[in-house]
Design an enzyme around this catalytic site. Sequence first.
Site, PDB file in Angstrom:
ATOM      1  N   ASN A   1      -2.227  19.984 -62.882  1.00 33.78           N
ATOM      2  CA  ASN A   1      -1.966  18.900 -62.377  1.00 33.78           C
ATOM      3  C   ASN A   1      -0.498  19.023 -61.790  1.00 33.78           C
ATOM      4  O   ASN A   1       0.377  18.979 -62.622  1.00 33.78           O
ATOM      5  CB  ASN A   1      -2.016  17.373 -63.362  1.00 33.78           C
ATOM      6  CG  ASN A   1      -1.868  16.199 -62.637  1.00 33.78           C
ATOM      7  OD1 ASN A   1      -0.973  16.046 -61.711  1.00 33.78           O
ATOM      8  ND2 ASN A   1      -2.655  15.105 -63.178  1.00 33.78           N
TER       9      ASN A   1
ATOM     10  N   HIS B   1     -10.719   8.874 -64.460  1.00 30.47           N
ATOM     11  CA  HIS B   1     -10.703   9.640 -62.916  1.00 30.47           C
ATOM     12  C   HIS B   1     -12.090   8.767 -62.235  1.00 30.47           C
ATOM     13  O   HIS B   1     -13.027   8.063 -62.644  1.00 30.47           O
ATOM     14  CB  HIS B   1     -11.124  10.993 -62.993  1.00 30.47           C
ATOM     15  CG  HIS B   1      -9.689  11.641 -63.276  1.00 30.47           C
ATOM     16  ND1 HIS B   1      -9.486  11.733 -64.560  1.00 30.47           N
ATOM     17  CD2 HIS B   1      -8.747  12.316 -62.539  1.00 30.47           C
ATOM     18  CE1 HIS B   1      -8.247  12.570 -64.611  1.00 30.47           C
ATOM     19  NE2 HIS B   1      -7.990  12.700 -63.279  1.00 30.47           N
TER      20      HIS B   1
ATOM     21  N   LYS C   1     -17.117  10.744 -59.519  1.00 28.91           N
ATOM     22  CA  LYS C   1     -18.071  11.808 -59.023  1.00 28.91           C
ATOM     23  C   LYS C   1     -17.106  12.955 -59.574  1.00 28.91           C
ATOM     24  O   LYS C   1     -17.524  14.103 -59.532  1.00 28.91           O
ATOM     25  CB  LYS C   1     -17.873  11.858 -57.526  1.00 28.91           C
ATOM     26  CG  LYS C   1     -18.853  10.851 -56.808  1.00 28.91           C
ATOM     27  CD  LYS C   1     -19.074  11.218 -55.355  1.00 28.91           C
ATOM     28  CE  LYS C   1     -20.061  10.129 -54.717  1.00 28.91           C
ATOM     29  NZ  LYS C   1     -20.183  10.549 -53.458  1.00 28.91           N
TER      30      LYS C   1
ATOM     31  N   GLY D   1      -8.663  18.746 -66.350  1.00 29.76           N
ATOM     32  CA  GLY D   1      -7.865  19.855 -66.885  1.00 29.76           C
ATOM     33  C   GLY D   1      -6.572  19.477 -67.466  1.00 29.76           C
ATOM     34  O   GLY D   1      -6.076  20.073 -68.301  1.00 29.76           O
ATOM     35  N   THR D   2      -6.121  18.353 -66.776  1.00 27.78           N
ATOM     36  CA  THR D   2      -4.776  17.949 -67.346  1.00 27.78           C
ATOM     37  C   THR D   2      -4.792  17.447 -68.599  1.00 27.78           C
ATOM     38  O   THR D   2      -4.057  17.734 -69.595  1.00 27.78           O
ATOM     39  CB  THR D   2      -3.931  16.823 -66.256  1.00 27.78           C
ATOM     40  OG1 THR D   2      -4.090  17.315 -64.967  1.00 27.78           O
ATOM     41  CG2 THR D   2      -2.841  16.328 -66.806  1.00 27.78           C
TER      42      THR D   2
END
Length: 249
Positions: free
Chosen positions: A128, A158, A161, A167-168
């Site tokens: 990020n 988030h 989709k 990952g953050t």
Amino acid sequence: MKIGLIGFGKTGKSVASILLENKKFCLEWVLRQSTVLEHRSVPEFFGIQSDEPGLIYSSSKTSIEELLDKHPVDVIIDFSSNEGIYDYGELAATRNIKIISAISHYKEKELQLLKKLSLKTTVFWSPNITLGVNYLLFAAKFLKKIAPWVDIEVNEEHFKKKEGTSGTAIKIAEALDVEKENINSVRAGGIVGKHEVIFGFPYQTVRLIHESISREAFGSGVVFVAENLKDKQKGLYNFEDILSPYFAV
């Protein structure tokens, strides 16, 4: 500083718009998989006046080697996919082109490749690349150091989709010794990105929250990283390496 941008999805477009606004950078080209918009210029796409070339190329018709021969750059910024690094990494490293990667879900194989490339050139990777979320990570690690016994929850939200755990959020969890399986994820509507760390003390609660209002936040992060990498020697860097000097006493 001449920039090549790989990836022109929603985030790539937002990053390109921020780069065009900054006079310290020149967007030389954009490389994407699709042939849509091929050979159009990015300024034209946004409907703005600019002297920067910013031509859009398709990787299916133009190789990265051909592109770098005709339009050399100082930095390649990657917002494409996990596999993108295999297309340009070795070539960029050989030519001493700096690499800024904002791919959120690299596997161990890709991370090992980044380390290998960093022996030849300057490589930066962050899942990020927004400034705010990395400030959050700094603050969270500091608070955990003060109170290592505190209860911690990591939440991430988030757009509907988005696949997999952020990952953050995984990076935050790892830094705070929270199991990946305990990360709370929400997928709804068009949420750009929100990360929250909750510290549960016996008689009080501390919440650290970062929310991206628009994808231009990634562009601002890219600009900050590129400016701070300008004089860095070869090696593998992350946001902590970039931010640490600002927190030095």
